[in-house]
Scaffold this motif. Structure first.
Motif, PDB file in Angstrom:
ATOM      1  N   GLY A  33     -26.761  83.670  42.733  1.00 13.70           N
ATOM      2  CA  GLY A  33     -28.216  83.708  42.641  1.00 13.70           C
ATOM      3  C   GLY A  33     -28.892  82.613  43.456  1.00 13.70           C
ATOM      4  O   GLY A  33     -30.109  82.628  43.628  1.00 13.70           O
ATOM      5  N   ALA A  79     -35.916  83.061  40.390  1.00 10.72           N
ATOM      6  CA  ALA A  79     -34.994  83.622  39.394  1.00 10.72           C
ATOM      7  C   ALA A  79     -35.661  83.871  38.063  1.00 10.72           C
ATOM      8  O   ALA A  79     -35.053  84.459  37.153  1.00 10.72           O
ATOM      9  N   HIS A 126     -24.036  81.316  37.105  1.00 11.57           N
ATOM     10  CA  HIS A 126     -25.158  82.079  37.662  1.00 11.57           C
ATOM     11  C   HIS A 126     -26.405  81.235  37.469  1.00 11.57           C
ATOM     12  O   HIS A 126     -26.515  80.467  36.494  1.00 11.57           O
ATOM     13  N   VAL A 127     -27.346  81.364  38.374  1.00 10.58           N
ATOM     14  CA  VAL A 127     -28.554  80.557  38.271  1.00 10.58           C
ATOM     15  C   VAL A 127     -29.255  80.775  36.934  1.00 10.58           C
ATOM     16  O   VAL A 127     -29.872  79.856  36.383  1.00 10.58           O
ATOM     17  N   ARG A 128     -29.116  81.976  36.359  1.00 13.44           N
ATOM     18  CA  ARG A 128     -29.759  82.234  35.071  1.00 13.44           C
ATOM     19  C   ARG A 128     -29.128  81.435  33.932  1.00 13.44           C
ATOM     20  O   ARG A 128     -29.744  81.259  32.883  1.00 13.44           O
ATOM     21  N   GLU A 173     -28.300  81.821  46.925  1.00 16.43           N
ATOM     22  CA  GLU A 173     -27.538  82.249  48.092  1.00 16.43           C
ATOM     23  C   GLU A 173     -27.950  81.471  49.332  1.00 16.43           C
ATOM     24  O   GLU A 173     -29.003  80.843  49.401  1.00 16.43           O
TER      25      GLU A 173
END
Length: 300
Positions: free
Chosen positions: A263, A215, A184-186, A265
């Protein structure tokens, strides 16, 4: 100086050794054909034929001149064919600029398409960052550029060509590279990150800054580089994570795992074709239209 019609008449007589049959081949009567031969001999100051009754034969000078006459006629025909191909854009030279990353996504399709469909066009390839391409488009050193947006409006026209997704580049031993992990980007927040140079790779730098800002994360930039293959080399060395265009999959670099990122996209990486608005080169127009057509069909 002799004329092409005189050479054509000489070759016809030399190949038939008969004025009547040569005149028929040329769709003319015999007297003007004889006159052309006489004028040619006078111009060259030699006798090209021995006349023996109704038949003729080449002299030694005529035999020597025949190959040159055929060659000159062939060159003149080729020149006429070539010049007629210029307005259609079938021949000419086009200097095409491209970014390093576009070489892995669209360049092979473009070069292959030009080679197949415009074989008479001499393509000069020049790898350049987008900013330098736009400078060289203005100066005339480039005719067509594959660049990252934005394209300044003054003097240049452009057309979108291709969009692609960003993938996470992860060292093979990193926890995010595990087969069951979906990054996930996080996950990039606070992680060592190999970033693009804000000066030499400004487009990618700004795209990633926008992704991170959206983000609400702040990776730890450990290096700033301009080329995707160099970034991947540092990822493989374990110096950090990275985000790279999907075309990086073509590099097949061992020790680096490329994964889609939740995240991030869509396809935020864009490539456009740019050219001078006032350039009237038929070859450029043919190459440009072919590139746009290939883009419409979807690059492989």
């Amino acid at each position: 100086m002799f004329t092409l019609s005189q050479l054509e008449s000489f070759v016809a007589v030399a190949e038939t050794l008969h004025y009547g049959r040569a005149a028929e081949r040329l769709s003319m009567t015999q007297p003007p054909l004889s006159r052309r031969i006489q004028l040619l001999e006078r111009e060259l100051d030699v006798e090209l034929f021995d006349r023996i009754g109704r038949s003729v034969r080449l002299t030694a000078a005529g035999r020597a001149f025949l190959s040159d006459a055929r060659r000159i006629l062939g060159l003149s025909e080729q020149a006429a064919l070539s010049v007629r191909r210029v307005p259609a854009g079938e021949i000419g030279t086009v200097a095409l600029g491209f970014t390093a990353s576009s070489a892995h996504s669209v360049l092979d399709d473009i070069v292959g398409g030009i080679h197949t469909r415009l074989p008479g066009v001499d393509l000069v390839l020049r790898e350049r960052v987008s900013g330098r391409q736009m400078e060289e488009l203005h100066s005339g050193e480039l005719d067509l550029g594959l660049v990252r947006p934005p394209v300044p409006g003054t003097g240049l026209e452009h057309r979108p060509l291709h969009r692609e997704a960003l993938l996470a580049a992860i060292p093979a031993g990193h926890p995010l590279a595990a087969p069951d992990r979906v990054p996930h980007v996080r996950d990039l927040d606070g992680e060592p990150f190999v970033m693009y140079s804000p000066a030499e790779a400004r487009y990618f730098y700004e795209v990633l800054v926008g992704v991170f800002r959206g983000a609400g994360i702040a990776p730890w930039y450990v290096h700033h580089l301009s080329q995707v293959h160099t970034i991947l080399a540092l990822v493989r060395a374990g110096l950090g994570l990275a985000l790279v265009p999907r075309a990086a999959e073509e590099l097949g670099l061992d020790g680096v795992v490329l994964r889609p990122v939740v995240g991030v996209e869509g396809a935020p990486v864009e490539l456009v074709a740019a050219w001078r608005a006032n350039d009237d080169s038929p070859a450029l127009h043919a190459v440009r239209d072919l590139v746009i057509d290939l883009a419409g069909r979807g690059f492989s």
